[in-house]
Design a protein around this motif. Structure first.
Motif, PDB file in Angstrom:
ATOM      1  N   CYS A  17      39.695  61.861  43.390  1.00 38.87           N
ATOM      2  CA  CYS A  17      40.403  60.626  43.052  1.00 38.87           C
ATOM      3  C   CYS A  17      39.595  59.434  43.550  1.00 38.87           C
ATOM      4  CB  CYS A  17      41.788  60.622  43.704  1.00 38.87           C
ATOM      5  SG  CYS A  17      42.790  59.182  43.275  1.00 38.87           S
ATOM      6  N   GLY A  18      39.461  58.418  42.698  1.00 33.44           N
ATOM      7  CA  GLY A  18      38.717  57.229  43.075  1.00 33.44           C
ATOM      8  C   GLY A  18      39.305  55.977  42.457  1.00 33.44           C
ATOM      9  N   VAL A  19      38.729  54.837  42.817  1.00 39.21           N
ATOM     10  CA  VAL A  19      39.136  53.552  42.270  1.00 39.21           C
ATOM     11  C   VAL A  19      37.871  52.754  41.964  1.00 39.21           C
ATOM     12  CG1 VAL A  19      39.392  52.397  44.505  1.00 39.21           C
ATOM     13  CG2 VAL A  19      40.713  51.588  42.566  1.00 39.21           C
ATOM     14  N   HIS A  53      45.107  48.715  36.671  1.00 38.76           N
ATOM     15  CA  HIS A  53      45.911  47.760  37.444  1.00 38.76           C
ATOM     16  C   HIS A  53      45.221  46.402  37.407  1.00 38.76           C
ATOM     17  CE1 HIS A  53      48.402  50.892  39.425  1.00 38.76           C
ATOM     18  NE2 HIS A  53      47.309  51.624  39.243  1.00 38.76           N
ATOM     19  N   GLU A  54      46.014  45.352  37.343  1.00 40.69           N
ATOM     20  CA  GLU A  54      45.440  44.010  37.354  1.00 40.69           C
ATOM     21  C   GLU A  54      44.970  43.597  38.740  1.00 40.69           C
ATOM     22  OE1 GLU A  54      47.684  40.939  35.453  1.00 40.69           O
ATOM     23  OE2 GLU A  54      48.189  42.212  33.746  1.00 40.69           O
ATOM     24  N   LEU A  55      45.650  44.056  39.760  1.00 39.53           N
ATOM     25  CA  LEU A  55      45.324  43.660  41.132  1.00 39.53           C
ATOM     26  C   LEU A  55      44.660  44.806  41.879  1.00 39.53           C
ATOM     27  CD1 LEU A  55      48.660  41.819  41.992  1.00 39.53           C
ATOM     28  CD2 LEU A  55      46.510  40.806  41.200  1.00 39.53           C
ATOM     29  N   VAL A  56      43.582  44.494  42.573  1.00 40.83           N
ATOM     30  CA  VAL A  56      42.837  45.515  43.314  1.00 40.83           C
ATOM     31  C   VAL A  56      43.710  46.164  44.387  1.00 40.83           C
ATOM     32  CG1 VAL A  56      41.806  43.934  44.997  1.00 40.83           C
ATOM     33  CG2 VAL A  56      40.644  46.073  44.418  1.00 40.83           C
ATOM     34  N   ASN A  57      44.561  45.398  45.047  1.00 40.42           N
ATOM     35  CA  ASN A  57      45.423  45.968  46.090  1.00 40.42           C
ATOM     36  C   ASN A  57      46.345  47.039  45.526  1.00 40.42           C
ATOM     37  OD1 ASN A  57      44.237  44.290  47.951  1.00 40.42           O
ATOM     38  ND2 ASN A  57      45.902  42.800  47.948  1.00 40.42           N
ATOM     39  N   ASN A  58      46.876  46.812  44.320  1.00 39.21           N
ATOM     40  CA  ASN A  58      47.745  47.810  43.695  1.00 39.21           C
ATOM     41  C   ASN A  58      46.964  49.083  43.377  1.00 39.21           C
ATOM     42  OD1 ASN A  58      49.728  45.892  43.854  1.00 39.21           O
ATOM     43  ND2 ASN A  58      49.770  45.444  41.665  1.00 39.21           N
ATOM     44  N   ALA A  59      45.741  48.931  42.890  1.00 41.81           N
ATOM     45  CA  ALA A  59      44.912  50.086  42.558  1.00 41.81           C
ATOM     46  C   ALA A  59      44.568  50.891  43.807  1.00 41.81           C
ATOM     47  CB  ALA A  59      43.640  49.648  41.838  1.00 41.81           C
ATOM     48  N   ILE A  60      44.205  50.212  44.873  1.00 41.02           N
ATOM     49  CA  ILE A  60      43.845  50.900  46.115  1.00 41.02           C
ATOM     50  C   ILE A  60      45.056  51.614  46.708  1.00 41.02           C
ATOM     51  CG2 ILE A  60      43.129  50.526  48.505  1.00 41.02           C
ATOM     52  CD1 ILE A  60      41.250  48.286  47.384  1.00 41.02           C
ATOM     53  N   THR A  61      46.211  50.970  46.678  1.00 41.79           N
ATOM     54  CA  THR A  61      47.434  51.604  47.176  1.00 41.79           C
ATOM     55  C   THR A  61      47.753  52.860  46.381  1.00 41.79           C
ATOM     56  OG1 THR A  61      48.319  49.490  47.948  1.00 41.79           O
ATOM     57  CG2 THR A  61      49.912  51.263  47.562  1.00 41.79           C
ATOM     58  N   ARG A  62      47.641  52.770  45.062  1.00 41.62           N
ATOM     59  CA  ARG A  62      47.919  53.938  44.204  1.00 41.62           C
ATOM     60  C   ARG A  62      46.926  55.062  44.491  1.00 41.62           C
ATOM     61  NH1 ARG A  62      51.434  57.043  41.246  1.00 41.62           N
ATOM     62  NH2 ARG A  62      50.692  57.365  39.137  1.00 41.62           N
TER      63      ARG A  62
END
Length: 113
Positions: A17-19, A53-62
């Motif tokens: 899993c990555g972002v 995701h539009e926001l990096v914080n949301n992507a990292i949290t997911r």
């Protein structure tokens, strides 16, 4: 956009899993073993799931949440949208590394040189 993604070595194989912000470029890096480490060692380079995701914080949290999931949950996530475990990289217009990287210069062939 930022993308959370799951790579697999093959159907029901090793998962990663990555972002990333550049999904095709990142998967390409995994395919040519440029990313090194875990994915290169275990041949994990097939894009089997992703979400944006539009926001990096949301992507990292997911990403962090998915990394904590049990393997069965990750498999269920993949099979909900990709039951055949197709490599979505090709469907998104990804290029074949063999057509871009000259013979003898491919990281995955380094043991042959």
């Amino acid at each position: 956009m930022f993308h959370v993604y799951l790579l697999a070595s093959h159907k029901n194989g090793t998962l990663y899993c990555g972002v990333t912000r550049e999904l095709l470029a990142r998967v390409y890096a995994h395919k040519v073993r440029e990313a090194g480490g875990f994915t290169a060692r275990y041949g994990v380079d097939q894009l089997v799931w992703f979400e944006s995701h539009e926001l990096v914080n949301n992507a990292i949290t997911r990403e962090k949440r998915i990394k904590r999931w049990r393997r069965a949950w990750k498999i269920n996530l993949i099979e909900t949208t990709n039951p055949d475990w197709r490599d979505l990289y090709w469907e998104m217009g990804g290029v074949d590394p063999r057509e871009v990287v000259p013979d003898g210069m491919r990281a995955w062939e380094s043991d042959k040189v």
